[in-house]
Scaffold this active site. Structure first.
Site, PDB file in Angstrom:
ATOM      1  N   ARG A 112      -3.261 -12.814  10.874  1.00  0.00           N
ATOM      2  CA  ARG A 112      -3.815 -13.587  11.998  1.00  0.00           C
ATOM      3  C   ARG A 112      -5.315 -13.346  12.140  1.00  0.00           C
ATOM      4  NH1 ARG A 112       0.375 -10.688  15.965  1.00  0.00           N
ATOM      5  NH2 ARG A 112       1.507 -10.608  14.009  1.00  0.00           N
ATOM      6  N   LYS A 118       2.034   0.555   5.475  1.00  0.00           N
ATOM      7  CA  LYS A 118       3.442   0.158   5.358  1.00  0.00           C
ATOM      8  C   LYS A 118       4.241   1.265   4.680  1.00  0.00           C
ATOM      9  CE  LYS A 118       2.907  -4.878   4.957  1.00  0.00           C
ATOM     10  NZ  LYS A 118       3.667  -5.212   6.177  1.00  0.00           N
TER      11      LYS A 118
HETATM   12  N1  BES Z   1       2.444  -9.809   5.387  1.00  0.00           N
HETATM   13  C1  BES Z   1       3.102  -9.246   6.501  1.00  0.00           C
HETATM   14  C2  BES Z   1       4.327 -10.049   6.939  1.00  0.00           C
HETATM   15  C3  BES Z   1       5.572  -9.856   6.099  1.00  0.00           C
HETATM   16  C4  BES Z   1       6.327  -8.719   6.212  1.00  0.00           C
HETATM   17  C5  BES Z   1       5.983 -10.854   5.269  1.00  0.00           C
HETATM   18  C6  BES Z   1       7.480  -8.575   5.475  1.00  0.00           C
HETATM   19  C7  BES Z   1       7.153 -10.722   4.535  1.00  0.00           C
HETATM   20  C8  BES Z   1       7.907  -9.569   4.633  1.00  0.00           C
HETATM   21  C9  BES Z   1       2.164  -9.195   7.715  1.00  0.00           C
HETATM   22  O1  BES Z   1       0.840  -8.996   7.416  1.00  0.00           O
HETATM   23  C10 BES Z   1       2.604  -8.044   8.558  1.00  0.00           C
HETATM   24  O2  BES Z   1       2.501  -6.946   8.101  1.00  0.00           O
HETATM   25  N2  BES Z   1       3.097  -8.342   9.751  1.00  0.00           N
HETATM   26  C11 BES Z   1       3.565  -7.348  10.637  1.00  0.00           C
HETATM   27  C12 BES Z   1       3.082  -7.690  12.026  1.00  0.00           C
HETATM   28  C13 BES Z   1       3.337  -6.598  13.031  1.00  0.00           C
HETATM   29  C14 BES Z   1       2.483  -5.384  12.729  1.00  0.00           C
HETATM   30  C15 BES Z   1       3.014  -7.135  14.396  1.00  0.00           C
HETATM   31  C16 BES Z   1       5.092  -7.351  10.577  1.00  0.00           C
HETATM   32  O3  BES Z   1       5.693  -8.412  10.483  1.00  0.00           O
HETATM   33  O4  BES Z   1       5.682  -6.270  10.586  1.00  0.00           O
HETATM   34 MN    MN Z   2       0.376  -6.932   7.257  1.00  0.00          MN
END
Ligand code: BES
Ligand code: MN
Ligand code: ZN
Length: 495
Positions: A352, A278
């Site tokens: 997931r 990230k």
């Molecule tokens: N924990 C995150 C989701 C999230 C992101 C929650 C920002 C709250 C704020 C999750 O694990 C994630 O990183 N999801 C990705 C999925 C994508 C790579 C398909 C996302 O939402 O960017």
């Molecule tokens: Mn994630």
């Protein structure tokens, strides 16, 4: 803080502070009018002075009002009498508590319940008031070297209702306090940093909760997961030196062995994204990625406190998502416990992956329904903001139960479609399924992924990415959706 429901008339009241309502029309609420008579018109004189406009959120603290036993009278603006909705109520009561908690009063009596919140009953109004008070009282900075209580002097709050409402209000009070205890636990765990709240720490908290309420608690270790073939969960855990845990807490409130409600909470104690790292900005907030897990433990605390006659299993798959030489890589293909192979195209779509193995595993509990709770997608924050939790389900009746519970406790969810038409976004050239579905409808394709593992039971998914915590100046865990889940289980238990 001690909360009680009373119907003491204002003339007999001896609390250190009386809170009374005024409207933006310049009028006193019915209870306030009684006090005005006792004070021979003093309050109306103050109102016409113009120091308080009566808008929701306005307050005026008065001292030594003539004819009143209490030392303080707090005027609380309620806005317009015929538009007293939840939003107005929440801003009015937040303002009221801010003044009360800062004051030197050690007890308060709230004469604010002349009418319930619009389109709701008095029980709802009492519940909202207590949830709000407890949220305001919550100390977020527990790890500061000098943590101060929010209310230094106030010890007791009496909610004054009409005697006809006494019984319903007492039930609401008891239920709201249990919800608040559960939400406090969720908030506390959510706020803890990743270096404290590890999967091992979560497992210890689950064991402590189980011990306190005499519940059964099982913790599965890495070797157990290997035996079960949980290749997806284990893939996420690879990049971390913290061992993964799969936690199951059994609440057996119904001795008749009825099929349980299974709650599955995402327990990523820190989500750096893994190799699909990230960006740095706000990455600290990924300590909240175990908020689903925290809400499961919080809900168990609430229903165990209420001794609900229902069976619930709380399940938490937990690990960290970090990059490392051992970490799972984009393009890697793993085999889930269900036997379906998954091409991991983005290691940041890890929620997931841990949930799918947990969702396969819980079939062994022969669940009546399964609800998973997860901070799953940033896309959900874009779709619904910080107001509504995303709800997706393979069963309309279950979806409706959850939507209703959310309305009933103002911890609302909003349903998104789970149409088969979206499923093809998960197609992979090399495995049964990919773990991402591209940019369109990110919340829905995440749920589509989970739906491949929940075919054998009635299932709903709550995406709490936008509702589990607040960013910015008020940064902190909200304790949501503990009220929603608790109300859902209260309804199911018929309590
Ligand atoms: N924990 C995150 C989701 C999230 C992101 C929650 C920002 C709250 C704020 C999750 O694990 C994630 O990183 N999801 C990705 C999925 C994508 C790579 C398909 C996302 O939402 O960017
Ligand atoms: Mn994630
Ligand atoms: Zn995550």
């Amino acid at each position: 803080m001690e909360f009680s429901i009373k119907n003491t008339p204002p003339s007999k009241q001896r609390a250190a502070c009386l809170a009374i309502g005024v409207y933006d029309s310049g009028e006193l609420s019915p209870s306030a009018q009684i006090l005005d008579t006792l004070s021979e018109g003093y309050l109306n004189k103050i109102l016409s002075g113009g120091d308080i406009d009566g808008k929701a959120g306005s307050t005026l603290l008065l001292h030594h009002v003539p004819g009143i036993n209490s030392e303080r009278v707090l005027l609380v603006g309620l806005g317009s009498a015929d538009k007293l909705d939840t939003k107005a109520w929440n801003s009015a009561l937040t303002a009221c508590f801010n003044v009360l908690f800062k004051s030197a009063a050690n007890s308060a009596a709230l004469y604010l319940f002349d009418q319930p919140i619009k389109q709701h009953d008095m029980a709802f109004t009492i519940e909202q008031t207590i949830l709000l008070a407890r949220q305001s009282l919550f100390v977020a900075g527990k790890l500061k070297s000098k943590a101060e209580p929010v209310a230094k002097h106030l010890k007791k709050i009496a909610l004054i209702v009409d005697s006809a409402e006494q019984t319903a209000a007492e039930t609401a009070c008891q239920q709201a306090l249990a919800m608040a205890d559960g939400a406090d636990l969720a908030r506390e765990l959510g706020n803890l940093p990743g270096n404290v709240c590890t999967p091992t720490y979560l497992a210890k908290q689950a064991e402590a909760l189980a011990k306190e309420f005499e519940l059964k608690c099982d913790i599965l270790e890495r070797k157990d997961m290997e035996k079960l073939g949980m290749g997806a969960l284990l893939a996420v855990a690879r990049g971390s030196s913290q061992p993964p845990k799969l936690i199951a807490v059994h609440y057996q409130g119904d001795k008749k062995n009825t099929a349980p409600v299974v709650l599955v909470g995402k327990g990523i104690t820190f989500d750096a994204g893994g190799i699909s790292l990230k960006p740095a900005a706000e990455m600290d907030e990924m300590k909240y990625d175990m908020s689903g897990a925290a809400s499961v433990l919080g809900t168990l605390r609430a229903i165990a406190t209420l001794k609900l006659p229902i069976n619930v299993v709380g399940v938490i798959p937990s690990c960290e998502n970090l990059p490392d030489g051992q970490a799972v890589k984009p393009g890697d293909i793993v085999t889930s416990m269900s036997g379906q192979t998954i091409e991991i195209l983005n290691t940041d779509a890890e929620g997931r992956l841990i949930l799918c193995d947990a969702l396969t595993w819980v079939d062994k509990f022969k669940p009546d329904v399964v609800v998973d709770i997860a901070t799953l997608t940033g896309a959900c924050v874009i779709a619904l903001g910080h107001q509504a939790t995303g709800l997706l389900a393979n069963d309309d009746a279950l979806a409706d139960e959850l939507l209703t519970a959310g309305q009933q406790t103002h911890d609302r969810a909003w349903r998104l479609p789970l149409w088969d038409d979206y499923q093809s976004q998960l197609d992979s050239n090399f495995a049964d399924i990919g773990n991402i579905g591209g940019r369109p409808a990110g919340t829905i394709t995440a749920a589509c992924f989970l739906s491949r593992f929940t075919k054998d039971y009635r299932w709903a998914h709550l995406d709490i990415a936008g509702t589990a915590w607040k960013s910015g100046k008020e940064k902190g865990s909200t304790g949501r959706p503990v009220p929603l889940l608790t109300r859902f289980l209260i309804n199911r238990a018929g309590a």
